[in-house]
Each structure stands twice: as structure tokens, then as C-alpha cells.
Design an enzyme around this catalytic site. Structure first.
Site, PDB file in Angstrom:
ATOM      1  CG  HIS A  75      -1.978  -0.931   1.773  1.00 10.14           C
ATOM      2  ND1 HIS A  75      -1.369  -1.968   2.774  1.00 10.14           N
ATOM      3  CD2 HIS A  75      -2.969  -0.869   1.523  1.00 10.14           C
ATOM      4  CE1 HIS A  75      -2.632  -2.876   2.549  1.00 10.14           C
ATOM      5  NE2 HIS A  75      -3.556  -2.413   1.544  1.00 10.14           N
ATOM      6  CG  ASP A 123       2.253  -0.881   3.791  1.00  7.26           C
ATOM      7  OD1 ASP A 123       1.317  -0.819   4.170  1.00  7.26           O
ATOM      8  OD2 ASP A 123       1.472  -1.908   2.509  1.00  7.26           O
TER       9      ASP A 123
HETATM   10  C1  XUL Z   1      -7.318  -6.049   5.448  1.00  3.52           C
HETATM   11  C2  XUL Z   1      -6.915  -6.406   3.955  1.00  3.52           C
HETATM   12  C3  XUL Z   1      -5.713  -5.667   3.157  1.00  3.52           C
HETATM   13  C4  XUL Z   1      -5.752  -6.240   1.605  1.00  3.52           C
HETATM   14  C5  XUL Z   1      -5.551  -4.923   1.282  1.00  3.52           C
HETATM   15  O1  XUL Z   1      -8.280  -7.181   6.267  1.00  3.52           O
HETATM   16  O2  XUL Z   1      -6.765  -7.845   3.465  1.00  3.52           O
HETATM   17  O3  XUL Z   1      -4.357  -5.498   3.697  1.00  3.52           O
HETATM   18  O4  XUL Z   1      -5.125  -7.027   1.384  1.00  3.52           O
HETATM   19  O5  XUL Z   1      -5.506  -3.647   1.360  1.00  3.52           O
END
Ligand code: XUL
Ligand code: CO
Length: 434
Positions: free
Chosen positions: A100, A103
């Protein structure tokens, strides 16, 4: 080189009899499984957020880990974190990673600075990817942690938040495209609601549908060839999430004309929270033509939380890969470890061992799935169970109507004889392979 993983060697395949906790017993990247290299079947990816950004907090307490890249509020530490992340990819020989925006760069609180630090970090990644050959499975935007997202991103009642979300996804799609990402994921943790007393559900769904159409338009505009994926989850953090499960997502995609543009990233723990098995979600997506990728992890069956543990249950994983193989395997997708350590697992070696065990469990599951497919026992049992539908008069019913079928029942005196579903025999069969 940092010294974070000092003393930890690159993980090698040593075979099933190895007792070395830092060796692969099943994951052997070059081993051929159904005519394809194991690495190319599994397409493992390390998730940046759980392994490097999460600090070990839970609802009752904060940080338990101590990492040299904390506090995560400056670019020097963001780069140190990237150095360590790429060292882990190398130790594991992991072909992919996922991240993300939040992150990898510090949160500055404003869009322009966030976009420029993301750009600087992805340039830093690009050099490392070039040097190591590690690829990006997918990028995504974190539109759930910062307080601005508390009432949703694209579904927020405040149009300024919708605008901030659009700008954020644009910057993350640009970053993913720049790094040659194979997919782009949208998970809508806050795209949902707490109470209908303050929520206009139909307006929110329309905004989310319009938003996703804009994402698809932008993907085509910039020539991004990866797949756009949505990731279902029934709840947590929102009480009700609009993308509850695969079937709900498919209905949403159909309603907004996106079923040929967007596929689904299925997570084991989210399937369990939705009251499904992982393989149910995979088989449903495959049947509807929207299977994309998986977030591999494991939920605790008692807690009712999204515990995101590393997978260690071979029979479960084998059935998941059985359905993935039956669906033709991944195209742009892969096996992303959306899994985190327990907060007491403080040491760098815990992070390595968690991935080694997860990768081995998946490899073992894949081999079991392939063996079941090659043996053909489950397929033969299905063939037998549905054999009646090979009959021409049975098939003709599907192009008929209720009245004619009722007449046929009367004319032929049709009176079905119940037949065994053979569940225990089939469960015993599966146990031969796992
Ligand atoms: C949350 C989840 C996230 C997604 C990406 O439960 O799975 O980490 O994979 O935003
Ligand atoms: Co996930």
C-alpha cells in the site's frame, strides 16, 4: 546490506526429510508440477504491510516489535525499511511483493507530499527490482487507516474525501504502472457503514460503482495492462462492508457494468469471516469468470477476528489449489501472503520462518492438488454424479418450459430414486493425497 537478518542464510530446498527449520521441505521452485515450474504455479508474494509496517499492536496494546526503521515517519527510515524488505525477498527467493502507499512512505497529512514521497520511494524500489529481479504482484492504496477515511473513501458522504480518494488511487495506479505491477487491488475496508441511521446506502453504492468505473477508465488511459482486482470482506473494520463476498462483488460488478473489467482477489480469512470456505469463494469466482488472485492466510476459527495468520493447514490449502488448478491456474494473479506474525514473535528469524512455513504449506498443497487432478478420482466421481445430464432428453429440458417438463414427468411416470452423495468416501479419497 543491513544487518537485520544477520546470520540467517538464503533458504534452500532440502527435501521432505530435512529437519532444518530454515529450509524448504516442499517448495522447490524448479520442480515441474503438471508441466509447469512450481514457482510459476504459486507466484508467491510478500506483503509489505504486515511484515514491515505493522508494529505488533492489537486492540488492547500498542507496538511490541522493535525495528531499526521505527519511527516510520521519515524518508530515511522508509528507505531502510525498503532495504530490509528486499533482503527478505532475497532470503526467501520470493518472486513478488505487494504494498500500500502508506506502507512505504511516511504519512504527511497532505496529498501533494504523500504523492511525491510515494514517487521517490517507488523510484527507490525500481532500482532494487531491476537489480534483484523481484517483481510487483500488485499495488494498492490504504484508504482505511488515516482518520480522513473513517466514514469511507469513495462512499464518504463528504465529496472532498471522494476527491482525495480519487487522487490517491490515481497516484497509486501510476506507481503500480511505473513498477510493472501485474495487478492493482482495491479493498474497501471503510466502504460500508456502521448504522443505516446515518447512511444513504443506495447513494454510497452508486458512488462506489462510479469510482470503480473511473479507475478502469484511468487504467486504460495510461495503458496499464495489469488486472484491476477487488477484495471481498464481510466486515471489520466496517460493521457492514459492501463487498461482502465473491457473489456480492459479482452482483456489484454486473450492476455497474464492470464484470468484464474487474476480477477478484480472494483472501482465506475473509472467506471464513463471511461464513464460507476458501475453496467455495475460489470456485464461485471461477464459475462466474472473475477469479483473479489470492491473499493467502488463515483465520483463527474461534476468535471471529481477521487474525491473518500464516497458513499451516495442508488439507485446506490443497483444496484451494485444487480449484485454482481446475480454473486453469493464475494468469496475472498469485499467492500473496497477507499474513502477519503473532505479536509475541519479535525476532527477525520469526519473520523468515513464518514465510518458509507458509510457502512450504502452499507447495505441499499444490502438489497434493496436482496429484488429485492427475489421478482424476474427484473428476470421475463428479462425472458419475452428473451422468444423467449426458442424456439427450435431460439436456433438452434446459431449453424447454415448465409445462412441457410436467407433461414429460406424467407421460414417463418419472419418479426419481435418491442416490448416495458419497461424501465420506470422497473425504477419505482426499486424505490419501494430503
Ligand atoms: C485487510 C486486507 C488488506 C488488503 C489490501 O483485511 O486484507 O490488507 O489485502 O488492502
Ligand atoms: Co488481503
Amino acid at each position: 546490506m543491513t544487518n537485520f537478518f544477520e546470520g540467517i542464510p538464503k533458504i534452500a530446498y532440502e527435501g521432505a526429510n530435512s529437519t532444518n527449520p530454515l529450509a524448504f521441505r516442499h517448495y522447490n521452485p524448479d520442480e515441474m508440477v503438471m508441466g509447469k515450474r512450481m514457482e510459476d504455479h504459486l507466484r508467491f508474494s510478500v506483503a509489505y504491510w504486515h511484515s514491515f509496517a505493522w508494529e505488533g499492536g492489537d486492540p488492547f496494546g500498542g507496538q511490541t516489535f522493535e525495528r531499526p526503521w521505527y519511527p516510520q515517519d521519515n524518508m530515511a527510515n522508509a528507505k531502510l525499511k525498503a532495504d530490509v524488505a528486499f533482503e527478505l525477498f532475497d532470503i526467501l527467493n520470493a518472486p513478488f511483493f505487494c504494498f500500500h502507499d502508506a506502507d512505504v512512505r511516511p504519512e504527511t497529512g497532505n496529498f501533494a507530499d504523500n504523492a511525491s514521497t510515494l514517487d521517490e520511494m517507488t523510484d527507490y524500489f525500481a532500482e532494487k527490482m531491476e537489480a534483484t529481479g523481484t517483481r510487483l504482484l500488485w499495488g494498492t492504496a490504504n484508504m482505511f487507516s488515516h482518520r480522513r477515511w473513517m466514514s469511507g473513501a469513495s462512499t464518504n458522504p463528504d465529496p472532498d474525501v471522494f476527491a482525495f480518494a480519487a487522487a490517491t488511487v490515481k497516484s497509486c495506479l501510476d506507481a503500480t504502472h511505473k513498477l510493472g505491477g501485474q495487478n492493482y487491488v482495491l479493498w474497501g475496508g471503510r466502504e460500508g457503514y456502521e448504522t443505516l441511521l446515518n447512511t444513504d446506502l443506495s447513494t454510497e453504492l452508486d458512488h462506489m460503482g462510479r469510482f470503480l468505473n473511473m479507475v478502469v477508465d484511468y487504467k486504460h488511459k495510461i495503458g496499464f495492462e495489469g488486472t484491476i482486482l477487488v477484495e471481498p470482506k464481510p466486515q471489520e473494520p466496517s460493521k457492514h462492508q459492501y463487498d461482502y463476498d465473491v457473489a456480492t462483488c459479482f452482483g456489484f460488478l454486473k450492476n455497474y457494468g464492470l464484470e468484464n473489467e474487474v476480477k477478484i482477489n480472494i483472501e482465506q480469512g475473509h472467506a471464513i469471516l463471511a461464513g464460507h470456505s476458501f475453496e467455495h469463494e475460489i470456485a464461485t469466482a471461477a464459475a462466474l469468470g472473475v477469479f483473479g488472485s489470492i491473499d493467502m492466510n488463515r483465520n483463527d476459527y474461534q476468535s471471529g477476528w481477521d487474525t491473518d495468520q500464516f497458513p499451516n493447514n495442508t488439507p485446506e490449502v490443497a483444496l484451494a489449489y485444487y480449484h485454482i488448478l481446475k480454473a486453469g491456474g493464475y494468469t496475472t494473479g498469485g499467492t500473496n501472503f497477507d499474513a502477519k506474525l503473532r505479536r509475541q514473535s519479535l525476532d527477525p528469524v520469526d519473520l523468515v520462518a513464518a514465510h518458509v512455513g507458509g510457502m512450504d504449506t502452499c507447495a505441499r498443497g499444490l502438489k497434493a492438488a496436482a496429484a488429485m487432478i492427475e489421478d482424476g478420482g474427484l473428476e470421475a466421481a463428479l462425472g458419475e454424479r452428473y451422468a444423467g445430464w449426458q442424456n439427450a432428453s435431460a439436456k433438452a429440458m434446459l431449453n424447454s418450459d415448465l409445462g412441457s417438463i410436467a407433461q414429460r414427468v406424467l407421460d414417463k411416470g418419472i419418479n426419481p430414486t435418491p442416490k448416495s452423495g458419497r461424501q465420506e468416501i470422497l473425504e477419505n479419497y482426499v486424505n490419501r493425497f494430503v
